[in-house]
Scaffold this active site. Structure first.
Site, mmCIF file in Angstrom:
data_model
loop_
_atom_site.group_PDB
_atom_site.id
_atom_site.type_symbol
_atom_site.label_atom_id
_atom_site.label_comp_id
_atom_site.label_asym_id
_atom_site.label_seq_id
_atom_site.Cartn_x
_atom_site.Cartn_y
_atom_site.Cartn_z
ATOM 1 N N CYS A 72 3.808 6.392 1.036
ATOM 2 C CA CYS A 72 4.949 5.491 1.079
ATOM 3 C C CYS A 72 5.030 4.925 2.490
ATOM 4 O O CYS A 72 5.120 5.698 3.459
ATOM 5 C CB CYS A 72 6.199 6.296 0.743
ATOM 6 N N CYS A 183 3.844 -2.008 0.773
ATOM 7 C CA CYS A 183 4.617 -1.025 0.007
ATOM 8 C C CYS A 183 3.719 -0.560 -1.124
ATOM 9 O O CYS A 183 3.073 -1.392 -1.780
ATOM 10 C CB CYS A 183 5.885 -1.685 -0.548
HETATM 11 N N1 LIG Z 1 6.672 3.052 -1.987
HETATM 12 C C1 LIG Z 1 7.471 2.239 -1.146
HETATM 13 C C2 LIG Z 1 8.911 2.655 -1.055
HETATM 14 C C3 LIG Z 1 9.725 1.895 -2.028
HETATM 15 C C4 LIG Z 1 11.167 2.301 -1.922
HETATM 16 O O1 LIG Z 1 11.460 3.448 -2.280
HETATM 17 O O2 LIG Z 1 11.968 1.499 -1.448
HETATM 18 C C5 LIG Z 1 6.791 2.037 0.197
HETATM 19 O O3 LIG Z 1 5.593 2.193 0.293
HETATM 20 O O4 LIG Z 1 7.403 1.656 1.151
#
Ligand SMILES: N[C@@H](CCC(=O)O)C(=O)O
Length: 264
Positions: A72, A183
């Site tokens: 993430c 993301c």
């Molecule tokens: N998987 C997301 C996070 C998305 C979220 O929870 O806002 C990232 O890489 O930032």
């Protein structure tokens, strides 16, 4: 039993990283945790994302994880430094928007970045731009609500399309020729993205590089799994298992039971 690799994200986004890891390192045992109860991380205070990242890492270590992937960008920006301070011996692989390859690719000297507000306003992102894109024009676009759509499996609905069109507009208008998916949720809407983007814009995401980085780290430490072993990944969520099972099937075509996890 083979020591596992722990992977976590706020939800389904890290599955885009899990797929790359599975493809490159098919003998590794993987444990995936979706912290769905706290989703989205992108608009949460840093302190909360750090607290959650610590709890998830503690849980993975209790399962004997030999390495942890913070799958993430938002959690990496907020918490990777702190996690490394807490566990200096543990290989912790974080995710950063692929600004470096996009910047060296761009002929126009203009790149776009799609990410959460948390990632884009972080110190870590500012220093990434300073290091690799100081001479470039960078259009950083927070994508509020986009990860939520993907989380609900709404990959091609008119609402998702409208959101994405809106977020791509300033990037296309500026004449960017490289687009960074900052993301881990966004690779799941690549087909829609390709439909909406000018063909001249190249898309960069981080998953494949992360898998290679993990392999290097495991190799250097003598931690690579035995080549004869194969395992199905184990999936956990702090949210609703039934919902996660559905979206897991939709995104990865995997039908398996997801375990509920309470980490308060
Ligand atoms: N998987 C997301 C996070 C998305 C979220 O929870 O806002 C990232 O890489 O930032």
């Amino acid at each position: 039993m083979q020591a596992p690799i722990g992977i976590f994200d706020s939800g389904v986004g890290g599955l885009s990283v899990l797929t790359e890891v599975q493809a490159l390192l098919p003998n590794e045992r993987l444990i995936y945790i979706a912290d769905s109860h706290y989703l989205p991380y992108g608009d949460k205070p840093n302190a909360l994302v750090i607290e959650r990242s610590v709890k998830l890492t503690e849980y993975l270590l209790a399962q004997q994880a030999k390495a942890v992937i913070v799958a993430c960008n938002t959690a990496t920006a907020a918490a990777a430094g702190y996690l490394r301070e807490c566990w200096p011996e543990l290989p912790i692989i974080g995710l950063e928007p692929a600004v470096k390859p996009a910047a060296s690719y761009s002929k126009q000297g203009k790149i776009g970045v799609l990410a959460t507000q948390g990632t884009l306003s972080s110190q870590r992102f500012a220093s990434l731009l300073e290091r690799y894109a100081a001479a470039l024009e960078v259009v950083s676009q927070p994508c509020i609500g986009l990860a939520d759509q993907i989380e609900r499996g709404l990959l091609t609905t008119s609402e998702t399309r409208a959101l994405l069109e809106r977020y791509l507009q300033p990037i296309q208008q500026a004449g960017c020729d490289a687009l960074v998916l900052g993301c881990t949720h966004y690779p799941f809407i690549k087909p829609l993205l390709e439909e909406l983007l000018d063909e001249s814009i190249k898309v960069f995401d981080t998953g494949p590089a992360i898998a290679r980085q993990l392999r290097t780290v495991l190799f250097q430490r003598g931690l690579l799994a035995d080549q004869s072993s194969t395992h199905l990944p184990a999936f956990y969520t702090t949210g609703w298992p039934a919902q996660f099972e559905q979206v897991l099937h939709l995104l990865l075509n995997i039908r398996t039971a997801v375990q509920p996890l309470s980490l308060e």
